[in-house]
Design a protein around this motif. Structure first.
Motif, PDB file in Angstrom:
ATOM      1  N   GLY A  27       0.807  -1.208   0.000  1.00 30.09           N
ATOM      2  CA  GLY A  27       0.000   0.000   0.000  1.00 30.09           C
ATOM      3  C   GLY A  27       0.845   1.265   0.000  1.00 30.09           C
ATOM      4  O   GLY A  27       1.719   1.429   0.850  1.00 30.09           O
ATOM      5  N   VAL A  28       0.590   2.136  -0.949  1.00 29.29           N
ATOM      6  CA  VAL A  28       1.227   3.455  -0.990  1.00 29.29           C
ATOM      7  C   VAL A  28       0.194   4.454  -0.496  1.00 29.29           C
ATOM      8  O   VAL A  28      -0.774   4.762  -1.203  1.00 29.29           O
ATOM      9  CB  VAL A  28       1.701   3.812  -2.410  1.00 29.29           C
ATOM     10  CG1 VAL A  28       2.428   5.157  -2.402  1.00 29.29           C
ATOM     11  CG2 VAL A  28       2.611   2.721  -2.959  1.00 29.29           C
ATOM     12  N   PHE A  30      -0.823   8.018   0.375  1.00 29.48           N
ATOM     13  CA  PHE A  30      -0.452   9.402   0.113  1.00 29.48           C
ATOM     14  C   PHE A  30      -1.215  10.345   1.038  1.00 29.48           C
ATOM     15  O   PHE A  30      -2.425  10.181   1.251  1.00 29.48           O
ATOM     16  CB  PHE A  30      -0.771   9.789  -1.329  1.00 29.48           C
ATOM     17  CG  PHE A  30       0.118   9.171  -2.366  1.00 29.48           C
ATOM     18  CD1 PHE A  30       1.485   9.397  -2.364  1.00 29.48           C
ATOM     19  CD2 PHE A  30      -0.419   8.366  -3.369  1.00 29.48           C
ATOM     20  CE1 PHE A  30       2.310   8.834  -3.331  1.00 29.48           C
ATOM     21  CE2 PHE A  30       0.391   7.806  -4.341  1.00 29.48           C
ATOM     22  CZ  PHE A  30       1.760   8.044  -4.323  1.00 29.48           C
ATOM     23  N   VAL A  39       4.226  10.199   2.070  1.00 26.75           N
ATOM     24  CA  VAL A  39       3.877   8.783   2.007  1.00 26.75           C
ATOM     25  C   VAL A  39       4.157   8.154   3.363  1.00 26.75           C
ATOM     26  O   VAL A  39       5.118   8.510   4.040  1.00 26.75           O
ATOM     27  CB  VAL A  39       4.665   8.073   0.880  1.00 26.75           C
ATOM     28  CG1 VAL A  39       6.156   8.118   1.131  1.00 26.75           C
ATOM     29  CG2 VAL A  39       4.181   6.652   0.680  1.00 26.75           C
ATOM     30  N   LEU A  52       7.161   0.074   2.819  1.00 25.16           N
ATOM     31  CA  LEU A  52       5.742   0.399   2.707  1.00 25.16           C
ATOM     32  C   LEU A  52       4.912  -0.532   3.588  1.00 25.16           C
ATOM     33  O   LEU A  52       5.346  -1.650   3.888  1.00 25.16           O
ATOM     34  CB  LEU A  52       5.275   0.232   1.264  1.00 25.16           C
ATOM     35  CG  LEU A  52       5.780   1.246   0.244  1.00 25.16           C
ATOM     36  CD1 LEU A  52       5.456   0.754  -1.162  1.00 25.16           C
ATOM     37  CD2 LEU A  52       5.172   2.618   0.488  1.00 25.16           C
ATOM     38  N   GLY A 120      -0.307  -3.719  -6.094  1.00 22.39           N
ATOM     39  CA  GLY A 120      -0.128  -2.386  -5.546  1.00 22.39           C
ATOM     40  C   GLY A 120      -1.425  -1.593  -5.517  1.00 22.39           C
ATOM     41  O   GLY A 120      -2.164  -1.556  -6.506  1.00 22.39           O
ATOM     42  N   TYR A 121      -1.698  -0.983  -4.375  1.00 20.82           N
ATOM     43  CA  TYR A 121      -2.825  -0.069  -4.208  1.00 20.82           C
ATOM     44  C   TYR A 121      -2.284   1.253  -3.668  1.00 20.82           C
ATOM     45  O   TYR A 121      -1.409   1.254  -2.805  1.00 20.82           O
ATOM     46  CB  TYR A 121      -3.841  -0.597  -3.189  1.00 20.82           C
ATOM     47  CG  TYR A 121      -4.766  -1.678  -3.678  1.00 20.82           C
ATOM     48  CD1 TYR A 121      -6.088  -1.402  -4.011  1.00 20.82           C
ATOM     49  CD2 TYR A 121      -4.332  -2.992  -3.783  1.00 20.82           C
ATOM     50  CE1 TYR A 121      -6.952  -2.398  -4.439  1.00 20.82           C
ATOM     51  CE2 TYR A 121      -5.186  -3.991  -4.213  1.00 20.82           C
ATOM     52  CZ  TYR A 121      -6.494  -3.686  -4.538  1.00 20.82           C
ATOM     53  OH  TYR A 121      -7.345  -4.675  -4.954  1.00 20.82           O
ATOM     54  N   TYR A 122      -2.817   2.359  -4.159  1.00 19.19           N
ATOM     55  CA  TYR A 122      -2.513   3.615  -3.472  1.00 19.19           C
ATOM     56  C   TYR A 122      -3.784   4.154  -2.820  1.00 19.19           C
ATOM     57  O   TYR A 122      -4.901   3.931  -3.305  1.00 19.19           O
ATOM     58  CB  TYR A 122      -1.843   4.646  -4.384  1.00 19.19           C
ATOM     59  CG  TYR A 122      -2.640   5.218  -5.524  1.00 19.19           C
ATOM     60  CD1 TYR A 122      -3.684   6.127  -5.318  1.00 19.19           C
ATOM     61  CD2 TYR A 122      -2.308   4.913  -6.836  1.00 19.19           C
ATOM     62  CE1 TYR A 122      -4.380   6.680  -6.369  1.00 19.19           C
ATOM     63  CE2 TYR A 122      -2.994   5.455  -7.906  1.00 19.19           C
ATOM     64  CZ  TYR A 122      -4.029   6.341  -7.665  1.00 19.19           C
ATOM     65  OH  TYR A 122      -4.729   6.895  -8.720  1.00 19.19           O
ATOM     66  N   ILE A 160       6.628   2.971  -5.124  1.00 23.06           N
ATOM     67  CA  ILE A 160       6.198   4.357  -4.912  1.00 23.06           C
ATOM     68  C   ILE A 160       6.259   5.138  -6.217  1.00 23.06           C
ATOM     69  O   ILE A 160       5.339   5.902  -6.549  1.00 23.06           O
ATOM     70  CB  ILE A 160       7.069   5.040  -3.838  1.00 23.06           C
ATOM     71  CG1 ILE A 160       6.785   4.430  -2.460  1.00 23.06           C
ATOM     72  CG2 ILE A 160       6.804   6.551  -3.803  1.00 23.06           C
ATOM     73  CD1 ILE A 160       7.679   4.961  -1.357  1.00 23.06           C
ATOM     74  N   ALA A 163       3.376   4.167  -8.392  1.00 27.57           N
ATOM     75  CA  ALA A 163       2.122   4.702  -7.847  1.00 27.57           C
ATOM     76  C   ALA A 163       1.985   6.190  -8.150  1.00 27.57           C
ATOM     77  O   ALA A 163       0.912   6.662  -8.555  1.00 27.57           O
ATOM     78  CB  ALA A 163       2.076   4.473  -6.338  1.00 27.57           C
ATOM     79  N   LEU A 164       3.067   6.938  -7.964  1.00 32.62           N
ATOM     80  CA  LEU A 164       3.029   8.373  -8.234  1.00 32.62           C
ATOM     81  C   LEU A 164       2.800   8.630  -9.720  1.00 32.62           C
ATOM     82  O   LEU A 164       2.027   9.523 -10.097  1.00 32.62           O
ATOM     83  CB  LEU A 164       4.324   9.030  -7.770  1.00 32.62           C
ATOM     84  CG  LEU A 164       4.416  10.552  -7.931  1.00 32.62           C
ATOM     85  CD1 LEU A 164       3.272  11.252  -7.207  1.00 32.62           C
ATOM     86  CD2 LEU A 164       5.767  11.055  -7.422  1.00 32.62           C
ATOM     87  N   LEU A 167      -0.863   8.045 -10.397  1.00 33.21           N
ATOM     88  CA  LEU A 167      -1.683   9.141  -9.878  1.00 33.21           C
ATOM     89  C   LEU A 167      -1.588  10.358 -10.789  1.00 33.21           C
ATOM     90  O   LEU A 167      -2.590  11.028 -11.056  1.00 33.21           O
ATOM     91  CB  LEU A 167      -1.230   9.497  -8.457  1.00 33.21           C
ATOM     92  CG  LEU A 167      -1.930  10.685  -7.788  1.00 33.21           C
ATOM     93  CD1 LEU A 167      -3.438  10.453  -7.704  1.00 33.21           C
ATOM     94  CD2 LEU A 167      -1.351  10.930  -6.390  1.00 33.21           C
TER      95      LEU A 167
END
Length: 241
Positions: A27-28, A30, A39, A52, A120-122, A160, A163-164, A167
């Motif tokens: 999990g990331v 934010f 983070v 993480l 991966g989930y953010y 990370i 994920a960024l 996003l």
């Protein structure tokens, strides 16, 4: 000789009995605070190593429910916005021997998985509402500025970054209001966009675009205590939450 009371050994036994093997959640989380995108990271027990938040998927739960549980346990929040953004399934994701040595876990007596695929989930959360909570494998859970993240365990720096990137690509379609308090000014919203995107935006064009989108409601109150003319406060309309 195996120390069956060691938390790592107990955790491995629980995973072996109750969870899906070789499949995990990372999990990331934010948050936005003091004009910085941050983070949430965990420091492993008796080390200076960070990672993480993550965990395995129980046999009786869905992948999405597992992700909610992993993030909820670290943040204390029961209402979360989560986005699945990537599956990390490379054959050699990281140096296994080096990584486990850095954790100082008793891997000599436990047969850890040679390969794990991670989903991966953010999460987008309001910084002030989070209660950072370490787990039994870690001593500390705290926020790090996205631009100052240390060298992490496993392949978590890469996670990370991915994920960024996700996003940023989807910023127009993501409810970034989850990163803000209920009310905010247009300059504060612009700083959030700039922080996520990594470059400055023209203030006039941003104002026209965001107000013209129809997503915001202007309130009668103004932001007090600013050095210039007090700007109006806004909030997202209910259908855009």
């Amino acid at each position: 000789m195996i120390d069956y009371n060691h938390p790592a050994v107990r955790y491995y036994q629980e995973v072996s009995e109750q969870c899906i093997h070789y499949l995990s959640i990372d999990g990331v989380i934010f948050g936005f605070h003091e004009n910085q995108l941050k983070v949430l990271l965990l420091r492993w027990k008796n080390t200076t190593e960070w990672s993480l938040p993550g965990g395995f998927i129980r046999k009786a739960e869905s992948v999405d429910v597992a992700a909610q549980r992993v993030v909820q346990e670290r943040t204390g929040l029961d209402k979360l916005y989560l986005q699945q953004f990537h599956v990390f399934g490379e054959a050699n994701r990281y140096d296994q021997a080096d990584t486990w040595a850095r954790t100082k876990l008793p891997i000599q007596t436990v047969k850890w998985s040679e390969r794990t695929i991670s989903i991966g989930y953010y999460a987008l959360v309001e910084h002030s509402k989070v209660v950072p909570t370490p787990d039994f494998m870690t001593d500390e859970c705290c926020w790090w500025p996205i631009d100052n993240v240390p060298s992490l365990l496993f392949d978590h720096n890469n996670i990370i970054n991915v994920a960024l990137g996700s996003l940023r690509k989807q910023i127009e379609d993501q409810p970034i209001n989850h990163l803000l308090p209920e009310t905010f000014t247009i300059p504060e919203l612009q700083r959030l966009y700039e922080t996520i995107l990594g470059y400055p935006l023209d203030a006039r064009n941003f104002y026209k675009k965001i107000v013209g989108s129809g997503a915001l409601e202007r309130l009668s109150e103004r932001r007090a205590g600013t050095p210039h003319k007090a700007p109006y406060l806004y909030r997202f309309k209910a259908k855009h939450l």
